[in-house]
Design a protein around this motif. Structure first.
Motif, PDB file in Angstrom:
ATOM      1  N   LYS A  65     -30.688 -14.250  38.215  1.00 20.62           N
ATOM      2  CA  LYS A  65     -29.801 -14.216  39.385  1.00 20.62           C
ATOM      3  C   LYS A  65     -29.746 -12.815  39.973  1.00 20.62           C
ATOM      4  O   LYS A  65     -29.758 -12.627  41.191  1.00 20.62           O
ATOM      5  N   GLN A  66     -29.674 -11.823  39.085  1.00 18.70           N
ATOM      6  CA  GLN A  66     -29.642 -10.439  39.547  1.00 18.70           C
ATOM      7  C   GLN A  66     -30.951 -10.084  40.245  1.00 18.70           C
ATOM      8  O   GLN A  66     -30.956  -9.352  41.250  1.00 18.70           O
ATOM      9  N   ALA A  67     -32.059 -10.615  39.756  1.00 23.42           N
ATOM     10  CA  ALA A  67     -33.359 -10.348  40.370  1.00 23.42           C
ATOM     11  C   ALA A  67     -33.412 -10.888  41.797  1.00 23.42           C
ATOM     12  O   ALA A  67     -33.930 -10.229  42.711  1.00 23.42           O
ATOM     13  N   GLU A  68     -32.873 -12.087  42.010  1.00 23.58           N
ATOM     14  CA  GLU A  68     -32.856 -12.666  43.360  1.00 23.58           C
ATOM     15  C   GLU A  68     -32.042 -11.797  44.315  1.00 23.58           C
ATOM     16  O   GLU A  68     -32.432 -11.582  45.465  1.00 23.58           O
ATOM     17  N   LEU A  69     -30.911 -11.295  43.846  1.00 21.94           N
ATOM     18  CA  LEU A  69     -30.084 -10.418  44.689  1.00 21.94           C
ATOM     19  C   LEU A  69     -30.806  -9.118  45.021  1.00 21.94           C
ATOM     20  O   LEU A  69     -30.755  -8.639  46.156  1.00 21.94           O
TER      21      LEU A  69
END
Length: 1247
Positions: free
Chosen positions: A554-558
């Motif tokens: 999820k952090q990677a997508e952000l």
């Protein structure tokens, strides 16, 4: 309709309107016009109710229809008469005053001709023409003609006139009246004839497409008029049009379509194909069934010479497959041909056609059609490959992932997942990137929640074939490597600016660019991106977060969204820079794997172990799910080690260590090895449980488990010396050669311990090597092998003693690689031992106890051991040329599997730049391999290795010394020296042997000479010429050896000169020759001798022997046979193979024939070479098939061949060489070990 009886005009007086004098042919035209205008005015004012006036002017009405008026040459007269006649029809309706049908026909044709005046809207008389049209349309006067037999002629003429006069200057009223007039005829008649229909439809076709038409271009107004007319009369005319197509075009005996298909005009054929495509493809159409000849003729258009016709045919197939599945069989063969069409657009549309049908319903496409798409995933054009790959991915997601059509349909296309991942093996970076995109969006969609996503991955991995698994693993490794490069780039940004720093950055950017599409543009964009990183600290922070080992999905997508947003400004319609950065971010972003994902995978693994998972429902057995699940975790432990650090994960892995499945336990140990660096400090309970398990596996596990256990202890524990000692000491004391089954695991553990901790265990290991490994194990054969004659057997059939000996050889190598020095001369002794094993062909003691298959295993182990030692510089320097040659000749071993495995090991070491350049020369011997696939594999290895070395030189500035070890052209001296010492090369002037030399040389030179980079062809020529000015450093005083060296040089020069026109250019760079193989050139020695005769050159060039030479050979060989009467001499192996498949002496693909002499060869082929032969010679020496290449079978030595000469075999079984002056070979210094030498050799090895 009944008309009143008409009396002749001469019998009745004609009444004219008041003020109008008689109109006859005696007056002038102007006067006629003047009087007619008054008549027109009178008729215009009359209505249908004026019975008295109607009777009064009846004779005038009849008079106006006389020939004088209808054929009057004056235009104005005719117009006024037509207006009068139109009003007469209006006034006297519904009964016209004219009774004669012929007269009515003449009148209406006359009126129709006058309507042509409507064309010129600027004419002074246009209003009268408009009045005429309006009157006729309003009254529907032409309906009177329905009673006439030839009314169709009138209607056709009317329609043609109206369509011809309509133009863009007419207003809406004119068009409306024309439509009213024509539509009344169509709708109120009994039907529309074909001729009238043609008159309407012809206006829908551009004039240049209609033959024999007077029109020069398309009349847009006529087109609109015809279109509106058809719409208005659709209910009436539709039936007529349908009948037209069915009867005239389609169902007729000589179909018009078939006739047009035979036309030379491609545009005509295209128009017909488009029309028929609609007719055949319509949902409820049965035309293909009703008219098979037309359907077959239409299918023929798939092979039309005109590209647009083929393209249109392919597009039709999509609708046809969807609406008429029963026709799929007919279409399949034609789509197969078009899937190989030379036109890219057609191949592309074939894929689109099949995929669209498949997405609608998988039953619409058969396996053959899907096979065409599968083939196109390897198309030479990127657009076609991309469409095929994306289409298959969409089908996989729809039917395999979402199961929209059930399990049976999913099974039908289960091959798609493997095929898509196999494409990752392609060289194109575009293919690799697309596979990664497909995997992330279609195979394991990253948009799913973690548990669902990991379930997809878990069972996908379990169902993949071996090659697909390797491709997926490679994909993750490539992405991890790219993350590492970006991490290193960011680290460089933290350092002070310097020239060295900039150089390092540039190197990183170039490497990153090669992993993106269009490397040229990628370099520019990556430089720009690097500049932005240097200026924007927030961007660097986001990128560091993205590649951090702890970054969640999820952090990677952000992070990706934020980085993209920062680079979007200023906004542009197309931003190629942003697109390139997106490619990079997509490759490095961890969209699948994080700590949460690993936990989910471990839970799935636990369920499989407990038996509560959906394994059977997903189509895999629990055992397969457990094993593949652990393999998946093992791969991810390399790329995402931080994600594994949790007590829950390690507890599950400990459970796996206790399972009976050896592969499962091995994978679990390897995961601990890769991820357990913090276990000792943070997870004490896991540590205390893990240590005894690792000790047990190192002592009594399988060899693979033992290796991983030792490496695991060394990697994750601080007191590794103590731990390893606790394993080493009991194992070293328990070694017993009498129980080989219990030796294998201890030998593996001891070898790896000595490799990892040489300072601690090198000395105690020396005693083990001397007293046990060499003296007790390798120098003794305790059991008798299976004498089944096979050259290779499966791993399960290999005796425990031989497996122990193989591990003993590996232990020697690991021990030496750990020490990395030769102070005790142990490496020299080991190399002598390995050489002796190769010379004795695996039977070191020569007691004949060991089987052929076991000998093959030991030869392979010895060759691989020398090659492994050569990777360490300190040992490479002490490997003699003889030992190098022995090692290289393993690639020509008689056993197919030995050749195959050795070549693979050689390639892997070379491609990683671990082996010195001279070992690349060994691949030249592969030209002799009898199996076509092995030769092809060797050539691919050469191409890959040379490419890797050129790329490394291009990207790394090198010193001259380094260049000598990397530049591919410098392999030529090593190759020449190796071929000069090839045991097959026994007769320097033998034509067959010279041809073999040429094949081996060209096998390497062909790859080197693909391009003439930096004048490399001239450099090769000069290098070979320089070798001729030196001597063989291996035996510099041996004239025979030097002669063979110079002959190989001459053959090499012959090949280079004949294959390149640029080799004679000047070469400013002076080649450097390896001093280990060639003596320094002597200034007083000039070797300008030609060692190849003209006959030999002719043979090498044409492959044929001249007749005079053949006669000489026959004479010499017959004389020798009569005098010597010995065993036949060894004759060379031909360059061309008789067999390309793998036929084995049960295992060894090759030709199982013994070598025969040159004399027999010439006798057996003399008929074709000379033309005549004596019957005695033919009967004595029948045609003998050429012998195989690889390791020939051992032949009995000649009685005249002494023991020393027999030692020239160099590790390959050979027949003894003939003892004549022309072909004798100087004996080699290496001796074959004898049984009574075992004690002395073991003493030497212990020193």
């Amino acid at each position: 309709m009944e008309f009143p009886q008409q009396k002749p005009a001469g019998d009745s007086k004609i009444t004219y309107p008041p003020g109008v004098k008689e109109i006859t042919d005696k007056i002038s035209n102007d006067e006629v016009v003047k009087r007619l205008k008054m008549v027109v005015k009178t008729f215009m004012d009359m209505d249908q109710d004026s019975e008295e006036e109607k009777q009064q002017y009846l004779n005038l009405a009849l008079h106006l229809a006389s020939e004088f008026f209808l054929r009057n040459p004056n235009k104005d007269v005719r117009l006024l008469v037509a207006c009068c006649l139109a009003d007469i029809f209006r006034i006297y309706a519904p009964e016209a005053p004219y009774t004669s049908h012929d007269k009515l026909k003449d009148i209406f044709l006359f009126i129709t001709r006058q309507l042509k005046g409507l064309e010129d809207t600027k004419s002074p008389q246009f209003n009268r023409y408009f009045y005429l049209l309006e009157n006729l349309a309003w009254v529907k006067s032409y309906n009177i003609c329905f009673e006439l037999e030839d009314c169709n002629e009138i209607f056709i003429q009317l329609f043609k006139t109206l369509f011809s006069v309509i133009n863009n200057s007419h207003n809406q009223k004119v068009q409306m009246h024309m439509l009213d007039l024509m539509s009344s005829i169509i709708m109120e008649g009994d039907g529309v004839t074909q001729e009238l229909l043609d008159t309407i439809l012809i206006n829908l076709i551009p004039a240049h497409k209609v033959k024999h038409t007077p029109h020069k271009n398309l009349n847009k107004q006529a087109y609109d008029l015809a279109k509106t007319l058809l719409k208005r009369t659709v209910q009436t005319i539709e039936t007529c049009i349908a009948n037209f197509f069915n009867q005239v075009l389609v169902m007729g005996k000589s179909s018009l379509f078939i006739t047009v298909f035979q036309s030379n005009d491609g545009e005509e054929r295209l128009a017909v194909v488009k029309l028929l495509a609609k007719l055949f493809g319509a949902k409820d159409s049965e035309l293909a069934t009703q008219n098979r000849p037309l359907w077959q003729c239409f299918l023929g258009r798939f092979n039309d010479i005109h590209v647009p016709v083929r393209l249109e045919s392919v597009k039709f197939a999509s609708h046809c497959l969807m609406n008429h599945p029963d026709l799929a069989k007919d279409l399949t063969e034609f789509l197969k041909v078009r899937s190989h069409d030379p036109e890219e657009a057609i191949r592309h549309d074939v894929i689109v056609t099949i995929i669209n049908a498949g997405k609608k319903d998988l039953n619409l496409v058969n396996d053959q059609l899907l096979g065409f798409v599968r083939e196109r995933t390897l198309d030479k054009r990127w657009r076609v490959r991309k469409e095929a790959m994306m289409g298959l991915a969409q089908l996989f997601k729809k039917y395999c992932l979402h199961h929209e059509a059930g399990k049976e349909q999913a099974q039908k296309i289960s091959w798609i997942k493997d095929k898509l991942l196999h494409i990752y093996y392609q060289n194109s970076i575009d293919d690799k990137l697309l596979v990664e995109k497909i995997f992330a969006q279609y195979m394991v969609p990253h948009s799913l929640d973690t548990e669902e996503k990991m379930k997809c991955l878990y069972y996908l991995y379990a169902c993949l074939d071996t090659n697909a698994v390797k491709a997926l693993n490679e994909m993750w490794k490539c992405q991890n490597m790219l993350r590492g490069l970006v991490r290193e780039l960011l680290d460089l940004h933290k350092l002070p600016v310097s020239e060295a720093n900039n150089t390092s950055m540039f190197g990183k950017l170039m490497t990153i660019s090669k992993n993106l599409p269009d490397a040229g543009k990628a370099q520019d964009f990556m430089k720009r991106f690097n500049q932005v990183l240097g200026e924007d600290e927030k961007l660097r922070v986001q990128l560091e977060t993205l590649i951090s080992p702890t970054c969640s999905c999820k952090q990677a997508e952000l992070c990706v969204r934020e980085i993209t947003r920062k680079l979007t400004f200023p906004k542009q319609p197309t931003n190629p820079f942003l697109e390139m950065v997106k490619f990079l971010l997509e490759r490095i972003a961890p969209v699948h794997i994080d700590s949460e994902a690993i936990s989910a995978l471990v839970k799935l693994l636990n369920k499989s172990i407990e038996g509560t998972a959906d394994d059977d429902e997903e189509g895999v057995t629990p055992d397969t799910a457990i094993r593949s699940g652990l393999e998946l975790l093992k791969v991810l432990s390399f790329t995402h080690p931080t994600a594994f650090h949790s007590a829950e994960t390690y507890e599950s892995l400990l459970q796996c260590l206790k399972m009976e499945d050896d592969k499962v336990a091995e994978a679990a140990i390897q995961i601990f090895r890769n991820t357990g660096q913090k276990i000792e400090t943070e997870l004490q309970q896991i540590r205390s449980t893990l240590i005894p398990v690792l000790h047990q596996k190192a002592k009594r596990g399988t060899p693979h488990q033992a290796k991983q256990a030792v490496h695991c202890i060394h990697a994750i524990f601080c007191n590794k010396e103590v731990q390893l000692a606790q394993i080493f000491e009991p194992l070293s004391r328990s070694l017993n050669a009498d129980v080989p089954e219990q030796l294998i695991t201890p030998l593996v553990s001891l070898g790896h311990i000595s490799l990892l901790a040489p300072d601690q265990f090198a000395s105690p290991m020396k005693a083990i090597v001397a007293n046990f490994i060499v003296k007790d194990l390798l120098m003794n054969d305790r059991s008798v092998g299976n004498k089944n004659g096979k050259l290779w057997t499966s791993d399960e059939e290999v005796s425990a003693e031989v497996l122990a000996k193989v591990q003993a050889i590996k232990l020697l190598v690991r021990w030496l690689l750990g020490m990395k020095n030769n102070q005790s001369k142990s490496a020299n002794s080991t190399l002598r031992l390995l050489s002796a094993m190769l010379v004795s062909e695996g039977d070191l003691t020569e007691q004949k106890k060991i089987s052929k298959s076991d000998m093959s295993r030991l030869r392979l182990a010895a060759g691989g051991a020398i090659m492994k030692l050569a990777q360490e510089p300190v040992y490479h320097d002490i490997i003699t040329p003889e030992q190098f040659q022995l090692c290289g000749l393993v690639i020509n071993d008689e056993c197919y599997q030995v050749r195959q495995i050795f070549a693979q090991k050689l390639h892997l070491a070379l491609v990683k730049l671990l082996l010195p350049l001279e070992y690349l020369a060994v691949f030249s011997l592969c030209a002799k391999d009898p199996v076509k696939e092995r030769r092809a594999h060797a050539r691919q290895c050469l191409l890959k290795n040379i490419s890797v070395r050129r790329e490394y030189i291009k990207n790394n500035p090198l010193t001259n010394d380094k260049m000598l070890s990397l530049l591919p052209e410098y392999v030529v001296p090593y190759m020449i020296h190796l071929l000069a010492h090839d045991p097959d090369f026994t007769k320097p002037q033998d034509f067959e042997q010279l041809r073999d030399l040429k094949e081996c040389l060209w096998f390497m030179l062909e790859v080197l000479m693909v391009k003439n980079e930096n004048n490399s062809h001239a450099f090769l020529r000069k290098m070979v010429e320089n070798i001729k000015q030196t001597k063989d450093a291996q035996c510099p005083d041996d004239p025979k050896a030097n002669e063979k060296l110079y002959i190989v040089c001459d053959v090499a020069l012959f090949v280079i000169v004949n294959k390149s026109t640029a080799c004679h250019l000047d070469c400013p760079k002076e080649p450097v020759l390896p001093a280990k193989f060639f003596t320094p050139p002597d200034k007083d020695f000039i070797n300008d001798k030609e060692y190849l005769s003209s006959e030999a050159r002719t043979l090498l060039l044409t492959g044929k022997v001249r007749t005079s030479v053949l006669n000489q050979l026959l004479t010499v060989n017959i004389r020798e046979d009569m005098v010597m009467n010995t065993a036949p001499v060894s004759w060379p192996r031909p360059a061309q193979s008789l067999g390309t498949g793998a036929q084995e002496n049960d295992e060894n693909p090759g030709i199982n024939t013994e070598k025969v002499g040159d004399t027999l060869f010439i006798f057996s082929h003399v008929d074709e070479l000379r033309g005549t032969v004596t019957p005695d010679l033919t009967t004595e020496a029948p045609t003998i098939p050429k012998p195989r290449r690889g390791r020939p079978p051992k032949a009995t030595a000649s009685p005249l061949a002494n023991e020393k000469d027999g030692a020239t075999a160099k590790g390959r079984k050979r027949a003894a060489p003939a003892q004549d002056s022309a072909s004798s070979v100087e004996p080699n210094s290496i001796k074959i070990p004898k049984a009574d030498d075992v004690t002395q050799r073991s003493i030497n090895l212990q020193r």
